[in-house]
Motif scaffolding. Sequence first.
Motif, PDB file in Angstrom:
ATOM      1  N   THR A  24       0.891  -1.001   0.120  1.00  0.00           N
ATOM      2  CA  THR A  24       0.049   0.066  -0.035  1.00  0.00           C
ATOM      3  C   THR A  24       0.823   1.155  -0.113  1.00  0.00           C
ATOM      4  N   ARG A  79       2.786  -3.537  -6.305  1.00  0.00           N
ATOM      5  CA  ARG A  79       1.541  -3.461  -6.580  1.00  0.00           C
ATOM      6  C   ARG A  79       1.411  -4.342  -8.300  1.00  0.00           C
ATOM      7  N   PRO A  99      -0.350  -0.917   7.294  1.00  0.00           N
ATOM      8  CA  PRO A  99      -0.623  -0.168   5.644  1.00  0.00           C
ATOM      9  C   PRO A  99      -1.111   1.250   5.668  1.00  0.00           C
ATOM     10  N   TYR A 151      -7.272  -3.307   4.779  1.00  0.00           N
ATOM     11  CA  TYR A 151      -6.794  -2.034   3.909  1.00  0.00           C
ATOM     12  C   TYR A 151      -5.910  -2.714   2.673  1.00  0.00           C
ATOM     13  N   THR A 152      -4.963  -3.583   3.165  1.00  0.00           N
ATOM     14  CA  THR A 152      -4.310  -4.353   2.164  1.00  0.00           C
ATOM     15  C   THR A 152      -5.092  -4.973   1.073  1.00  0.00           C
ATOM     16  N   VAL A 177      -6.433  -2.579  -1.464  1.00  0.00           N
ATOM     17  CA  VAL A 177      -5.509  -2.000  -2.471  1.00  0.00           C
ATOM     18  C   VAL A 177      -5.131  -3.069  -3.605  1.00  0.00           C
TER      19      VAL A 177
END
Length: 263
Positions: free
Chosen positions: A186, A194, A216, A231-232, A235
């Motif tokens: 993130t 990513r 993150p 959260y991860t 993303v």
Amino acid sequence: MTGLIDTHCHLDHFSQEEMPALLDRAKEFGLEGMVTIGTRLSRQSEQKTLTRYSRPDLSIWCAIGTHPDHVMEEAPMDAEAIVKLAEDPEVVAIGESGLDYFHGAEEVRPTQQASFREHVHAARLTGLPLAIHTRQADEDMASILREETETRGAFPFLLHCFASGPELAKTALELGGYLSFSGIVTFPKCQELRDIAASVPLDRIFVETDSPFLAPVPRRGKRNEPGYTAYTAAVVAQARGMEEQAFIEATTANFRRLFSRAH
């Protein structure tokens, strides 16, 4: 609705007093389970004890192993001894073990490699997945993974907190391994990571916290905790162009397949 699994956290870094609220928050973030990971085989009983915090709506399992940073402080243990320690049903994985050339001096590397190979063999003997730590050791890690698979047979594994390059990712996937992504994916400057997360086959990917480390975005700089897996996941799902719930369902299905002892 299928919930998230944090495949790699360190609950031994949280106090008894903190655990109830920590688990309540994890549930609020949509988790249905987590794996607390061992870093010293001499303390494997602590990880097993932590699984007693499991509750009907939130499962806790554990892994046992010795982190490469601690190999010089621990008595050597062969694969058969690790297998014996892993007989308890709450143990769903071996690890974490691997190579860390960032912290480890060059003279420590042979000991790290020898310990790692014993953990590999324990994973092979038990059929439990090996949670692999690798840092600034991509070439040797790839070499050992290939050699162990080709000469002694395949074994189940995942590269946890993946932050290496595309070549190691390719090698791991070719050998049947999985990749697990932490809060690092993130971070604004980690576009290459990513991109790797977006390219991993959907049936070979996990998300994790490695909490209390590597919180993150938007919690970066704070103490991490299992709930922040959400959260991860968001993303990585976005990087893959997927609906978040579809991604969660896929990663949890992957967990049930690889961590076959978990129930």
